[in-house]
Enzyme design. Structure first.
Site, PDB file in Angstrom:
ATOM      1  N   CYS A   1       0.872  -1.176   0.000  1.00  0.00           N
ATOM      2  CA  CYS A   1       0.000   0.000   0.000  1.00  0.00           C
ATOM      3  C   CYS A   1       0.909   1.226   0.000  1.00  0.00           C
ATOM      4  O   CYS A   1       2.070   1.123  -0.405  1.00  0.00           O
ATOM      5  CB  CYS A   1      -0.997  -0.018   1.156  1.00  0.00           C
ATOM      6  SG  CYS A   1      -0.297   0.202   2.802  1.00  0.00           S
TER       7      CYS A   1
ATOM      8  N   ARG B   1      -3.798  -0.511   5.269  1.00  0.00           N
ATOM      9  CA  ARG B   1      -4.298  -1.586   4.412  1.00  0.00           C
ATOM     10  C   ARG B   1      -3.385  -2.793   4.345  1.00  0.00           C
ATOM     11  O   ARG B   1      -3.832  -3.931   4.570  1.00  0.00           O
ATOM     12  CB  ARG B   1      -4.551  -1.052   2.991  1.00  0.00           C
ATOM     13  CG  ARG B   1      -5.645  -0.018   2.933  1.00  0.00           C
ATOM     14  CD  ARG B   1      -5.712   0.672   1.599  1.00  0.00           C
ATOM     15  NE  ARG B   1      -4.538   1.537   1.414  1.00  0.00           N
ATOM     16  CZ  ARG B   1      -4.304   2.262   0.354  1.00  0.00           C
ATOM     17  NH1 ARG B   1      -5.139   2.210  -0.678  1.00  0.00           N
ATOM     18  NH2 ARG B   1      -3.234   3.037   0.277  1.00  0.00           N
TER      19      ARG B   1
ATOM     20  N   ASP C   1      -7.904   4.019   0.925  1.00  0.00           N
ATOM     21  CA  ASP C   1      -7.080   4.179   2.119  1.00  0.00           C
ATOM     22  C   ASP C   1      -7.928   4.801   3.225  1.00  0.00           C
ATOM     23  O   ASP C   1      -8.444   5.907   3.061  1.00  0.00           O
ATOM     24  CB  ASP C   1      -5.894   5.083   1.787  1.00  0.00           C
ATOM     25  CG  ASP C   1      -4.819   5.066   2.854  1.00  0.00           C
ATOM     26  OD1 ASP C   1      -5.081   4.580   3.972  1.00  0.00           O
ATOM     27  OD2 ASP C   1      -3.711   5.542   2.567  1.00  0.00           O
TER      28      ASP C   1
END
Length: 168
Positions: free
Chosen positions: A8, A14, A121
């Site tokens: 990520c 994440r 996100d």
């Protein structure tokens, strides 16, 4: 031993949650010792912990992210991975451009379930945003586990062709 790296941006929300979820899935299947599961970020500040909300949401699902520390993505990490899973199309395009030698092992997370959408996100979001992200990751990894396993073990799976939908 199959190895998977989740990518990520900052490696604080994440990708650590995805690594924790996959670790739980393989452990529940009795195969946890046979996997190497890691995470990293394209713009990570090394050493920072997972965000407090990521830790909290994961903890509610019996996944401990307290020991996680952000890591910056390296070429060595990518080359050592059997499978590279990214959260957004931007991550995938950047990775394919910068590291073309590993492009054939890099996939968008949603491709595991035959779709094409980004995992938003949740950073700076609410606990609900983190829960939605965690639930999306859990769904993708549970439903796409067989495909993930085939890819990580270098077995050619059925095509990823399928409906291209936005997630929203």
């Amino acid at each position: 031993m199959p190895s998977v790296v989740f990518i990520c941006t900052a490696n604080r929300c994440r990708s650590p949650m995805a690594a924790g979820i996959l670790s739980r899935l393989v452990a529940d299947r009795g195969d946890g010792a046979g996997w190497r599961i890691e995470s990293a970020g394209t713009w990570a500040e090394p050493g920072l912990p997972a965000t407090s909300l990521a830790r909290s949401v994961a903890r509610a699902h019996r996944i401990d992210l307290d020991g996680h520390r952000a890591r910056l993505l390296t070429a060595e990490m990518l080359r050592a991975a059997d499978l590279i899973l990214v959260m957004t199309r931007f991550h995938l395009e950047a990775l394919q451009a910068e590291f073309p030698d590993v492009a054939d092992r890099a996939y968008l997370m949603s491709q595991l379930i035959g779709q094409t959408f980004d995992i938003p996100d949740p950073v700076n979001g609410t606990v609900e945003d983190y829960q939605v992200c965690f639930d999306d990751l859990t769904h993708i990894l549970a439903q796409g586990f067989e495909r993930l396993t085939e890819l990580a073990r270098h077995v050619k799976p059925n095509s990823f062709e399928g409906p291209s939908t936005d997630h929203g």
